[in-house]
Structures are given as C-alpha cells and as structure tokens.
Design an enzyme around this catalytic site. Sequence first.
Site, mmCIF file in Angstrom:
data_model
loop_
_atom_site.group_PDB
_atom_site.id
_atom_site.type_symbol
_atom_site.label_atom_id
_atom_site.label_comp_id
_atom_site.label_asym_id
_atom_site.label_seq_id
_atom_site.Cartn_x
_atom_site.Cartn_y
_atom_site.Cartn_z
ATOM 1 N N HIS A 1 0.837 -1.208 0.000
ATOM 2 C CA HIS A 1 0.000 0.000 0.000
ATOM 3 C C HIS A 1 0.879 1.269 0.000
ATOM 4 O O HIS A 1 0.746 2.133 -0.868
ATOM 5 C CB HIS A 1 -0.909 -0.032 1.232
ATOM 6 C CG HIS A 1 -1.836 1.131 1.345
ATOM 7 N ND1 HIS A 1 -3.165 1.058 1.003
ATOM 8 C CD2 HIS A 1 -1.638 2.404 1.777
ATOM 9 C CE1 HIS A 1 -3.741 2.232 1.201
ATOM 10 N NE2 HIS A 1 -2.833 3.078 1.678
ATOM 11 N N GLU A 2 1.786 1.346 0.953
ATOM 12 C CA GLU A 2 2.643 2.546 1.046
ATOM 13 C C GLU A 2 3.562 2.646 -0.173
ATOM 14 O O GLU A 2 3.901 3.753 -0.611
ATOM 15 C CB GLU A 2 3.444 2.548 2.347
ATOM 16 C CG GLU A 2 2.598 2.537 3.635
ATOM 17 C CD GLU A 2 1.497 3.592 3.681
ATOM 18 O OE1 GLU A 2 1.665 4.664 3.069
ATOM 19 O OE2 GLU A 2 0.457 3.330 4.320
ATOM 20 N N HIS B 1 1.764 4.562 -2.850
ATOM 21 C CA HIS B 1 1.867 6.015 -2.612
ATOM 22 C C HIS B 1 3.245 6.519 -3.042
ATOM 23 O O HIS B 1 3.385 7.570 -3.663
ATOM 24 C CB HIS B 1 1.682 6.335 -1.123
ATOM 25 C CG HIS B 1 0.259 6.252 -0.640
ATOM 26 N ND1 HIS B 1 -0.756 7.009 -1.185
ATOM 27 C CD2 HIS B 1 -0.321 5.517 0.349
ATOM 28 C CE1 HIS B 1 -1.898 6.750 -0.540
ATOM 29 N NE2 HIS B 1 -1.657 5.834 0.392
ATOM 30 N N GLU C 1 -4.729 7.753 -3.096
ATOM 31 C CA GLU C 1 -5.206 6.470 -2.586
ATOM 32 C C GLU C 1 -5.451 5.489 -3.730
ATOM 33 O O GLU C 1 -5.344 4.280 -3.542
ATOM 34 C CB GLU C 1 -6.471 6.710 -1.755
ATOM 35 C CG GLU C 1 -6.771 5.667 -0.720
ATOM 36 C CD GLU C 1 -5.703 5.470 0.363
ATOM 37 O OE1 GLU C 1 -4.856 6.369 0.563
ATOM 38 O OE2 GLU C 1 -5.724 4.408 1.003
HETATM 39 ZN ZN ZN Z 1 -3.123 5.185 1.771
#
Ligand code: ZN
Length: 503
Positions: free
Chosen positions: A264-265, A268, A294
């Site tokens: 997830h990170e 980003h 996101e």
């Molecule tokens: Zn996030």
Amino acid sequence: MQSKFQQLKARLLEANDISSAAGLLYWDQSTYMPPGGAAARARQSATLRRLAHEKFTDPEIGRLLDSLQPYEKSLGYDSDDASLLRVARRGYERATKIPAKFMAEVTNHTSESYQVWTEARPANDFERVRPYLEKTLAYSRQAADFFPGYEHIADPLIESSDYGMKATDVRNVFAELRQELVPIVSAVTSQALADDSCLHQHFPEEKQLAFGLEVAQKFGYDLNRGRQDKTHHPFMTKFSLGDVRITTRTKENFLGDALFSTLHETGHALYEQGIRMDLEGTPLAGGTSSGVHESQSRLWENIVGRSRGFWEHFYPQLQAVFPEQLGSVPLDAFHRAINKVERSLIRTNADEVTYNLHVMLRFDFELALLEGNLEIRDLPDAWRERFEADFGIVPPDNKDGVLQDVHWYFGLIGGSFQGYTLGNILGAQFFSAAREAHPEIPSEIENGEFSTLHDWLRGNLYQHGSKYTAPEIVQRATGSPLSIEPYMAYLRTKYSELYDLGN
Ligand code: ZN
C-alpha cells in the site's frame, strides 16, 4: 516577468524547504526518536510549521501572483509555468482565507482532543471526548465559513483534500456504488467464511520485512531515492523527489499486516517518485488529491498485490521464505485467505468488498453533523443503528464503533474519509485504462513483471504531479470522467471466482 516568476519560485521553494524539514522531524518522531524527545519535538515541529505558513502566506507572494497574471494568461493551460501559477494561487488563497489565529486555536484544540482520545478509546468512554468533539464540529463549521458561497457546508472541507469534488458529486457516486455493492456484500457474507488460519502463524519479522521490500522494488520502488523503516501506523512521506520513504509495522503472528501495508505505502511512494524531477521544490511536486493518491496505494496493494496472477509468481518465493508455515498450503487456499470477506467492525481491517460501506457511513455522518442534522451526543446511537443496517452486526461498544478512527479526534470533521473510496474506484479505472492500452499487463504480472504497468502510470499520471486536478487527470488518463463501472467489473470478476455471487 521572468525575474518576478523566479522571485516567486524562490519564495515558494523556501516555504517548501521548511515544510520538508518539518516532515523529516515527523518521520523521525514516528520511527527512531526516543520518548524523551517528545516535548521538545512538538515545540520544534510547531515552530517550523508556523514559519512555513508565514513564508507561504507572505503578502509579497500575493503581489507576485497578481503581477504574474498576464504572464499566466499568455501561456497555455498545459504549460508548466501556467500550472505552477494556477496551483500556487489556489494554495495561497486557501491559506490566506483562514486566519492564522484561528489555525493556531484549532491546532491547540486538536492536539488536546487527540490526547484525550488516546485515553478515552481504550476506556470505551465517549462522554470524555464528547465536549472536544462538539468543539471540533463548531471549528469545522467555522472553517467552512471562511469560504463563503459554497453549495454545501462540507464543500470547502472536501476541497482541501479532493480539489474539484463537491459533497453532491461524492454523494451521487457513493449512492450509485452503494446500490451495486450491497447485493454483493450480502451474497458473499451469507456463504462460509474463508479460512485464513494459514496467515495466523509465527512469521519472523526480519523475513517479512525483507520479502515486502523485495516486492516493493519489483514494483519499481527506487531505493536510491527511498527507504523502509518500522513505525506504529504505517505511512509514506517525502522530503524531496529524491527522498520518498515508506514505513511499515509487522505482526509476527499475522502475515497479512506488514505485507499488504508495505505494498500500500509503496503505491503512494511510486506516485511521488514518478513525478518529473524538474518539478522538484515547486507546488506541482506532489500528488494531486487524496483520492488519486489512494488510487495508487489501492491499485498496487489490492488490484495487483491480492490478485491470483501476482501470487502465481510470488507464492513459490514466499513459500521458500516460510517453508514450515506455508510449504503445505496450496496457492488457492492462500489466495482465498488474503481475500477473505467478512462483516467486521474495524474499517482499517476491512476487506475490499465491505471497506467502502465503512467509508460511506463516516462520510454521511460528516455531512449530517455539518448540516446540523445530527448532534454529537446522538452519534454513538446513530453509529450503532447505521452499522446494524449496513453490516448486520451491532458494535458491542464505542471503542470499536464511533471511537475507532483518529480522524475526527485529530482534525476537523469533514473531508477526511471520501478519498479512501474515491481511491478504490479510481484505482480500478486507471488499471483498466492501462490494461486496455497494454493487454499484456495481466500476463506480465503473472511473470513478476510490472514495468509496462508502472510506465503507463508514470506517463499518464505520476509525472504530472499536481499539474492537473483529479477530475482533469482522470479524464486525460482514462478518456472518461470518474466512473464506478471498472471498479464494479473488477469486484464482480474477482469475487465471482472466489464466491457464488448468484448470477
Ligand atoms: Zn493510503
């Protein structure tokens, strides 16, 4: 004109440098700082944030922006300089409309409120935070009123994180999505729960961290311009385009936590690392909205990282790292485990299918509170009722109900949740456009190859930073405005392979 433009850039760069230094202090505080540093660090951070705000709202910046209007008009909309001026002006107007004194009051209030919440949540004591939350709501309404002329009182708050979206837009998209989601949630949750016991074994931390970082690099995360460290609540942070960091946390008794939060990170971080280097230090050198940001974390974490094709390639490697734990667990069982759907209480632990219902509940409450149609004192009951209606279960307490998310206790009420669901929708829309342009992407993923996907995202989305607003970049990259269709098609295809969806 050029000299004025250079003066403006120099001033903006100075403000940006101070903010980046404050960001570095925050990263340190969340990773390595010994507890004894807390008091001084809070003061140091506040000082830097204040200085950055003063630099950024200096009237000289306003004068320069005014005098550069003819220059901006002489350029095309797509020109870098025109975009820089447009985005800088938007930021300047926003920052100067809210008086510094008000901001300072809010910051003081929210840090007190946060302190009280950290004790009230474990104690399951809503009454203790209630007066703070009431004050936060009053501040939130006041903040919106610095932007007169809005259609809905939540609009200015939504626009601070998702510029270009209004409460009505979000409400319409969510209503449409809700209608499609509810039958899928009912179909899936009426069937036997997936067995995810294979994820709940002992997995040594070092091996988890190394495997996650390995995948992050395969995705395209550049360690010459990044690094991974441990923290309590994972986040991505950037100090310059050459230094984009991710943080993670591990649970040795649950494999899913570190692995998926790392992916997830990384999503980003890929967005930030993909911004054109020549935009460095300008207001354009950052992601364009919380929803678009996101979309990238969700795309890499879920659409890629929880897909069957991805694990065709990586599961044998993961089994080799954890032979005792996973050696005898078949790929099918593992894939089902990481995509387990269930009606659960906590948003941050929710699966892809039910997650958006958690967000919609919060978004609707934010609107109702701001409109004055819901009182803070009625919030716990309203939460229980709505939760039962949406999920078929009643939260046993406020701790895992209205007290669970930090957002309202550490910031304003309004604009803080819609980005998560917009991100899910947009992640699927970007992925589907990439796959249409390059039909070989799914088979590349099965071979552990991500460069075609990464290149498409970099070329169509990342490189522009915040040059285009979210609605603009979605239209440019995918050829159509935001649509729930690709997301629903993605969910239906994926979950009909795992569950009987009834048609
Ligand atoms: Zn996030």
